[in-house]
Motif scaffolding. Structure first.
Motif, PDB file in Angstrom:
ATOM      1  N   MET A  86      45.200   5.763  69.721  1.00  0.00           N
ATOM      2  CA  MET A  86      43.681   4.768  70.481  1.00  0.00           C
ATOM      3  C   MET A  86      43.282   5.772  71.349  1.00  0.00           C
ATOM      4  O   MET A  86      43.784   6.358  72.523  1.00  0.00           O
ATOM      5  CB  MET A  86      44.524   3.690  71.255  1.00  0.00           C
ATOM      6  CG  MET A  86      43.475   3.001  71.988  1.00  0.00           C
ATOM      7  SD  MET A  86      44.151   1.366  72.614  1.00  0.00           S
ATOM      8  CE  MET A  86      45.867   1.710  73.460  1.00  0.00           C
ATOM      9  N   ARG A  87      42.131   6.335  70.932  1.00  0.00           N
ATOM     10  CA  ARG A  87      41.349   7.294  71.839  1.00  0.00           C
ATOM     11  C   ARG A  87      41.046   6.751  73.154  1.00  0.00           C
ATOM     12  O   ARG A  87      40.594   5.532  73.262  1.00  0.00           O
ATOM     13  CB  ARG A  87      40.032   7.681  70.992  1.00  0.00           C
ATOM     14  CG  ARG A  87      40.510   8.572  69.833  1.00  0.00           C
ATOM     15  CD  ARG A  87      39.113   8.552  68.959  1.00  0.00           C
ATOM     16  NE  ARG A  87      37.858   9.240  69.566  1.00  0.00           N
ATOM     17  CZ  ARG A  87      37.910  10.819  69.763  1.00  0.00           C
ATOM     18  NH1 ARG A  87      38.844  11.579  69.258  1.00  0.00           N
ATOM     19  NH2 ARG A  87      36.901  11.197  70.424  1.00  0.00           N
ATOM     20  N   THR A  88      41.369   7.461  74.133  1.00  0.00           N
ATOM     21  CA  THR A  88      41.265   6.925  75.713  1.00  0.00           C
ATOM     22  C   THR A  88      40.436   8.037  76.390  1.00  0.00           C
ATOM     23  O   THR A  88      40.673   9.241  76.412  1.00  0.00           O
ATOM     24  CB  THR A  88      42.701   6.912  76.257  1.00  0.00           C
ATOM     25  OG1 THR A  88      43.413   5.991  75.299  1.00  0.00           O
ATOM     26  CG2 THR A  88      42.700   6.378  77.594  1.00  0.00           C
ATOM     27  N   ALA A  89      39.656   7.311  77.221  1.00  0.00           N
ATOM     28  CA  ALA A  89      38.804   8.090  78.149  1.00  0.00           C
ATOM     29  C   ALA A  89      39.107   7.635  79.721  1.00  0.00           C
ATOM     30  O   ALA A  89      39.425   6.422  80.089  1.00  0.00           O
ATOM     31  CB  ALA A  89      37.429   7.885  78.211  1.00  0.00           C
ATOM     32  N   CYS A  90      39.541   8.642  80.597  1.00  0.00           N
ATOM     33  CA  CYS A  90      40.185   8.233  82.057  1.00  0.00           C
ATOM     34  C   CYS A  90      38.963   8.746  83.050  1.00  0.00           C
ATOM     35  O   CYS A  90      38.270   9.525  83.006  1.00  0.00           O
ATOM     36  CB  CYS A  90      41.452   8.962  82.302  1.00  0.00           C
ATOM     37  SG  CYS A  90      42.755   8.725  81.415  1.00  0.00           S
ATOM     38  N   PHE A  91      38.789   7.904  84.076  1.00  0.00           N
ATOM     39  CA  PHE A  91      37.754   7.875  85.003  1.00  0.00           C
ATOM     40  C   PHE A  91      38.564   7.698  86.360  1.00  0.00           C
ATOM     41  O   PHE A  91      39.129   6.885  86.667  1.00  0.00           O
ATOM     42  CB  PHE A  91      36.568   6.786  84.866  1.00  0.00           C
ATOM     43  CG  PHE A  91      35.658   6.951  83.823  1.00  0.00           C
ATOM     44  CD1 PHE A  91      34.518   7.377  83.735  1.00  0.00           C
ATOM     45  CD2 PHE A  91      36.548   6.106  82.443  1.00  0.00           C
ATOM     46  CE1 PHE A  91      34.036   7.393  82.364  1.00  0.00           C
ATOM     47  CE2 PHE A  91      35.540   6.283  81.170  1.00  0.00           C
ATOM     48  CZ  PHE A  91      34.427   6.949  81.463  1.00  0.00           C
ATOM     49  N   ILE A  92      38.468   8.961  87.165  1.00  0.00           N
ATOM     50  CA  ILE A  92      39.312   8.849  88.339  1.00  0.00           C
ATOM     51  C   ILE A  92      38.544   9.136  89.537  1.00  0.00           C
ATOM     52  O   ILE A  92      37.415  10.004  89.893  1.00  0.00           O
ATOM     53  CB  ILE A  92      39.937  10.640  88.380  1.00  0.00           C
ATOM     54  CG1 ILE A  92      40.650  10.593  86.941  1.00  0.00           C
ATOM     55  CG2 ILE A  92      40.882  10.716  89.156  1.00  0.00           C
ATOM     56  CD1 ILE A  92      41.352  11.849  86.705  1.00  0.00           C
ATOM     57  N   ASP A  93      38.831   8.355  90.554  1.00  0.00           N
ATOM     58  CA  ASP A  93      38.294   8.381  91.752  1.00  0.00           C
ATOM     59  C   ASP A  93      38.937   9.282  92.632  1.00  0.00           C
ATOM     60  O   ASP A  93      40.274   8.923  93.352  1.00  0.00           O
ATOM     61  CB  ASP A  93      38.362   6.863  92.449  1.00  0.00           C
ATOM     62  CG  ASP A  93      37.599   6.988  93.970  1.00  0.00           C
ATOM     63  OD1 ASP A  93      37.586   7.832  94.456  1.00  0.00           O
ATOM     64  OD2 ASP A  93      37.158   5.753  94.359  1.00  0.00           O
ATOM     65  N   GLY A  94      38.335  10.644  92.936  1.00  0.00           N
ATOM     66  CA  GLY A  94      39.361  11.576  93.605  1.00  0.00           C
ATOM     67  C   GLY A  94      39.601  11.349  94.871  1.00  0.00           C
ATOM     68  O   GLY A  94      40.690  11.654  95.411  1.00  0.00           O
ATOM     69  N   TYR A  95      38.777  10.500  95.632  1.00  0.00           N
ATOM     70  CA  TYR A  95      39.064  10.288  96.885  1.00  0.00           C
ATOM     71  C   TYR A  95      40.213   9.380  97.136  1.00  0.00           C
ATOM     72  O   TYR A  95      41.290   9.468  97.847  1.00  0.00           O
ATOM     73  CB  TYR A  95      38.108   9.593  97.778  1.00  0.00           C
ATOM     74  CG  TYR A  95      38.193   9.458  99.024  1.00  0.00           C
ATOM     75  CD1 TYR A  95      37.659  10.229 100.175  1.00  0.00           C
ATOM     76  CD2 TYR A  95      38.689   8.045  99.588  1.00  0.00           C
ATOM     77  CE1 TYR A  95      37.624   9.528 101.459  1.00  0.00           C
ATOM     78  CE2 TYR A  95      38.673   7.777 100.802  1.00  0.00           C
ATOM     79  CZ  TYR A  95      38.297   8.605 101.977  1.00  0.00           C
ATOM     80  OH  TYR A  95      38.517   8.335 103.260  1.00  0.00           O
ATOM     81  N   ASN A  96      40.357   8.309  96.291  1.00  0.00           N
ATOM     82  CA  ASN A  96      41.672   7.318  96.161  1.00  0.00           C
ATOM     83  C   ASN A  96      42.621   8.179  95.593  1.00  0.00           C
ATOM     84  O   ASN A  96      43.771   7.959  96.434  1.00  0.00           O
ATOM     85  CB  ASN A  96      41.077   6.408  95.245  1.00  0.00           C
ATOM     86  CG  ASN A  96      40.908   5.246  95.796  1.00  0.00           C
ATOM     87  OD1 ASN A  96      41.433   3.834  95.203  1.00  0.00           O
ATOM     88  ND2 ASN A  96      39.955   5.142  96.684  1.00  0.00           N
ATOM     89  N   VAL A  97      42.649   9.233  94.605  1.00  0.00           N
ATOM     90  CA  VAL A  97      43.755  10.044  94.293  1.00  0.00           C
ATOM     91  C   VAL A  97      44.492  10.680  95.304  1.00  0.00           C
ATOM     92  O   VAL A  97      45.543  10.681  95.463  1.00  0.00           O
ATOM     93  CB  VAL A  97      43.589  10.713  92.859  1.00  0.00           C
ATOM     94  CG1 VAL A  97      44.364  11.883  92.670  1.00  0.00           C
ATOM     95  CG2 VAL A  97      43.447   9.708  91.915  1.00  0.00           C
ATOM     96  N   PHE A  98      43.477  11.410  96.218  1.00  0.00           N
ATOM     97  CA  PHE A  98      43.922  12.384  97.106  1.00  0.00           C
ATOM     98  C   PHE A  98      44.698  11.535  98.341  1.00  0.00           C
ATOM     99  O   PHE A  98      46.165  11.839  98.595  1.00  0.00           O
ATOM    100  CB  PHE A  98      42.881  13.033  97.688  1.00  0.00           C
ATOM    101  CG  PHE A  98      43.407  13.876  98.805  1.00  0.00           C
ATOM    102  CD1 PHE A  98      43.833  15.299  98.444  1.00  0.00           C
ATOM    103  CD2 PHE A  98      43.315  13.787 100.109  1.00  0.00           C
ATOM    104  CE1 PHE A  98      44.417  16.266  99.487  1.00  0.00           C
ATOM    105  CE2 PHE A  98      43.634  14.617 101.255  1.00  0.00           C
ATOM    106  CZ  PHE A  98      44.293  15.591 100.868  1.00  0.00           C
TER     107      PHE A  98
END
Length: 229
Positions: A1-13
């Motif tokens: 299942m081909r997957t694309a991730c979208f990351i909120d850098g502020y949230n992650v930090f």
């Protein structure tokens, strides 16, 4: 299942690594691990990271903070992550004075403050996710993205998830909350309601075992882990 991730850098930090020794986080490896745990058929094919540049005048370590962020982003780019930049906006505002936790804020007792806001990031993530979803219909079946994963706990993303679920029902939607183990956080129900699955926290063991090597090769000079990280 081909997957694309979208990351909120502020949230992650601030949700995963601020105040820890895990800032040199190998996000591609961590995400590959998590999506395999949650959906074993997943194949990570694209990662997009959204952030805004550090303002040295407001950072705890001044220029060192900006240099550290720039170095980390170079490491991500070297591992195939696409980075998009928003911006910070600093404006004077009036806000209720803080007395203590037992005293309610009063609109009659305000003080002047500087308000720092990250601009464009949420909208950029939402548009990027929807555009990618809409582009899939023109691709051969074997090249289509079959799953999108949002890495954020920001409920401002709810309308985007709802629209994608309604307009592209064949796409699977996952959400990874950037909540570190041991921190008390509320699960954003609106995101959960519009996703097929949700990972609620990232363990300390997962953070510790998915770190970049101290030197990450790039096309130019290597990205070297900041000394104070």
């Amino acid at each position: 299942m081909r997957t694309a991730c979208f990351i909120d850098g502020y949230n992650v930090f601030y949700g995963l690594v601020a105040g820890t020794v895990f800032k040199w986080l190998d996000l591609p490896a961590l995400l590959c691990h998590i999506i395999k745990v949650e959906q074993p058929a997943s194949e990570l094919t694209a990662i997009t990271f959204f952030t805004s540049g550090v303002k040295p005048s407001l950072a705890s370590r001044g220029n060192l903070s900006k240099e550290a962020q720039d170095t980390y982003l170079r490491a991500l780019i070297a591992r195939g992550v696409v980075v998009h930049y928003g911006r910070h906006q600093l404006e004077p505002r009036n806000a209720p004075r803080f007395v203590d936790k037992e005293t309610a804020p009063s609109r009659h007792d305000k003080v002047a403050i500087w308000k720092l806001e990250e601009k464009e990031t949420d909208v950029h993530i939402a548009i990027s996710m929807y555009r990618l979803a809409s582009q899939q219909v023109a691709l051969p079946t074997e090249e289509r993205i079959q799953q999108m994963v949002l890495v954020s706990a920001d409920t401002d993303m709810t309308p985007a998830l709802r629209a994608i679920r309604e307009d592209f029902p064949e796409l699977k939607i996952g959400v990874i909350l950037p909540h570190r183990e041991g921190m008390k956080r509320t699960t954003p129900g609106s995101l959960k309601n519009h996703s097929h699955w949700m990972r609620h926290l990232v363990t300390t063991e997962e953070l510790a075992s998915h770190q970049f090597p101290d030197r990450v090769p790039t096309l130019k000079r290597p990205a070297i882990k900041p000394e104070y990280w």
